[in-house]
Design an enzyme around this catalytic site. Structure first.
Site, PDB file in Angstrom:
ATOM      1  N   ARG A 159     -11.915   1.042   8.746  1.00  0.00           N
ATOM      2  CA  ARG A 159     -11.586  -0.340   9.070  1.00  0.00           C
ATOM      3  C   ARG A 159     -12.798  -1.141   9.517  1.00  0.00           C
ATOM      4  O   ARG A 159     -12.682  -2.345   9.772  1.00  0.00           O
ATOM      5  CB  ARG A 159     -10.510  -0.377  10.148  1.00  0.00           C
ATOM      6  CG  ARG A 159      -9.166   0.125   9.611  1.00  0.00           C
ATOM      7  CD  ARG A 159      -8.019  -0.194  10.506  1.00  0.00           C
ATOM      8  NE  ARG A 159      -6.748   0.178   9.907  1.00  0.00           N
ATOM      9  CZ  ARG A 159      -5.580   0.032  10.493  1.00  0.00           C
ATOM     10  NH1 ARG A 159      -5.517  -0.487  11.702  1.00  0.00           N
ATOM     11  NH2 ARG A 159      -4.460   0.396   9.885  1.00  0.00           N
ATOM     12  N   ARG A 206      10.929  -5.376  13.679  1.00  0.00           N
ATOM     13  CA  ARG A 206       9.882  -5.032  14.630  1.00  0.00           C
ATOM     14  C   ARG A 206       9.212  -6.294  15.160  1.00  0.00           C
ATOM     15  O   ARG A 206       9.133  -7.313  14.474  1.00  0.00           O
ATOM     16  CB  ARG A 206       8.829  -4.135  13.961  1.00  0.00           C
ATOM     17  CG  ARG A 206       9.388  -2.833  13.476  1.00  0.00           C
ATOM     18  CD  ARG A 206       8.356  -1.890  12.895  1.00  0.00           C
ATOM     19  NE  ARG A 206       7.112  -2.537  12.481  1.00  0.00           N
ATOM     20  CZ  ARG A 206       6.140  -1.890  11.835  1.00  0.00           C
ATOM     21  NH1 ARG A 206       6.290  -0.623  11.529  1.00  0.00           N
ATOM     22  NH2 ARG A 206       5.034  -2.507  11.483  1.00  0.00           N
ATOM     23  N   LYS A 235       0.811  -1.222   0.000  1.00  0.00           N
ATOM     24  CA  LYS A 235       0.000   0.000   0.000  1.00  0.00           C
ATOM     25  C   LYS A 235       0.843   1.269   0.000  1.00  0.00           C
ATOM     26  O   LYS A 235       0.515   2.238  -0.676  1.00  0.00           O
ATOM     27  CB  LYS A 235      -0.922   0.025   1.230  1.00  0.00           C
ATOM     28  CG  LYS A 235      -2.199  -0.744   1.059  1.00  0.00           C
ATOM     29  CD  LYS A 235      -3.173  -0.436   2.187  1.00  0.00           C
ATOM     30  CE  LYS A 235      -2.525  -0.626   3.548  1.00  0.00           C
ATOM     31  NZ  LYS A 235      -3.427  -0.208   4.647  1.00  0.00           N
ATOM     32  N   ARG A 294      11.508  -8.193   6.540  1.00  0.00           N
ATOM     33  CA  ARG A 294      11.496  -6.730   6.607  1.00  0.00           C
ATOM     34  C   ARG A 294      12.267  -6.231   7.827  1.00  0.00           C
ATOM     35  O   ARG A 294      12.116  -6.730   8.930  1.00  0.00           O
ATOM     36  CB  ARG A 294      10.039  -6.249   6.681  1.00  0.00           C
ATOM     37  CG  ARG A 294       9.886  -4.763   6.515  1.00  0.00           C
ATOM     38  CD  ARG A 294       8.466  -4.375   6.186  1.00  0.00           C
ATOM     39  NE  ARG A 294       7.570  -4.474   7.338  1.00  0.00           N
ATOM     40  CZ  ARG A 294       6.331  -3.979   7.352  1.00  0.00           C
ATOM     41  NH1 ARG A 294       5.860  -3.390   6.268  1.00  0.00           N
ATOM     42  NH2 ARG A 294       5.577  -4.093   8.426  1.00  0.00           N
ATOM     43  N   ARG A 336      -1.761 -10.950  12.620  1.00  0.00           N
ATOM     44  CA  ARG A 336      -2.170  -9.676  12.021  1.00  0.00           C
ATOM     45  C   ARG A 336      -2.972  -9.893  10.743  1.00  0.00           C
ATOM     46  O   ARG A 336      -3.975  -9.207  10.504  1.00  0.00           O
ATOM     47  CB  ARG A 336      -0.936  -8.817  11.704  1.00  0.00           C
ATOM     48  CG  ARG A 336      -0.244  -8.224  12.923  1.00  0.00           C
ATOM     49  CD  ARG A 336       1.085  -7.600  12.530  1.00  0.00           C
ATOM     50  NE  ARG A 336       0.935  -6.415  11.717  1.00  0.00           N
ATOM     51  CZ  ARG A 336       1.889  -5.915  10.951  1.00  0.00           C
ATOM     52  NH1 ARG A 336       3.062  -6.507  10.872  1.00  0.00           N
ATOM     53  NH2 ARG A 336       1.680  -4.814  10.249  1.00  0.00           N
TER      54      ARG A 336
END
Length: 223
Positions: free
Chosen positions: A93, A160, A19, A127, A171
């Protein structure tokens, strides 16, 4: 392309779907202003606005920000840009948030990035982030020049907590459960456009062509 008509769009997609990259290309190529709900939240929290303090209280207690509070926050920001074309990212959302947005503005299109969860899992677990700046690297397709170091500052990169395999799975499942009703809401309203693929650079030309066509149609309506 110079816009004559105000054009408002929403971009949706699970974390790691590309995104950010697609949004940057849309804003650069089509002149829409990119609005991230996360940025708006952080700005209000840092500025200690009334809503920002309420949001911080929810987050500190581990609670979801209520729909009405979230909608007030985002819509307040959008009303300040009444004469601008924009691309909204991270909101709505829930269906309640989508309805609040529809009550305030006409949404011209909703771009949905449909990337297989397996692809996203591979992306996110590869990542690494430079926390002070938010710059993100991927060891598979966008590695830092020096392994483990930020290209600009040379400072260490970290993975992270929410990019670990277990957290990524949770998630993605949460996103699917939460947002499927929102996608269905926009699908039934006839404004949802879904782009499926595993690589952002292959998805992007289809998004770009769609927007050129959509915007050309919108411009004709005001000529």
């Amino acid at each position: 392309m110079v816009l004559q008509k105000i054009f408002r769009a929403v971009i949706m997609g699970p974390p790691g779907s590309g995104k950010g990259t697609v949004s940057a290309r849309i804003t650069k190529g089509f002149g829409l202003k990119h609005l991230s709900s996360g940025d708006i939240l952080r700005s209000n929290i840092n500025s200690k606005t009334e809503l920002g303090l309420l949001v911080k209280s929810c987050l500190d207690q581990g609670r979801l920000v209520p729909d009405n509070m979230m909608s007030r926050l985002i819509l307040s920001e959008l009303r300040c840009m009444d004469q601008n074309s924009w691309l909204l990212d991270g909101f709505p959302r829930t269906v309640a948030q989508a309805e609040a947005l529809d009550d305030a503005f006409t949404i011209d299109t909703v771009i949905n990035l449909n990337v297989p969860f397996l692809t996203i899992q591979q992306r996110l677990t590869s990542r690494w982030t430079h926390l002070p700046s938010g710059r993100v690297y991927n060891t598979d397709f966008n590695p830092p020049k020096v392994p483990g170091r930020d290209d600009v500052t040379g400072e260490p990169l970290v993975q992270r907590d929410d990019d670990t395999p277990e957290t990524v799975s949770r998630r993605l499942k949460s996103y699917e459960t939460q947002t499927e009703p929102v996608l269905e809401y926009y699908r039934s309203n006839g404004v949802l456009e879904t782009f499926t693929g595993t690589e952002t650079n292959k998805i992007w030309p289809h998004v770009e062509a769609f927007l050129h066509k959509k915007l050309a149609t919108a411009q004709k309506s005001v000529v």
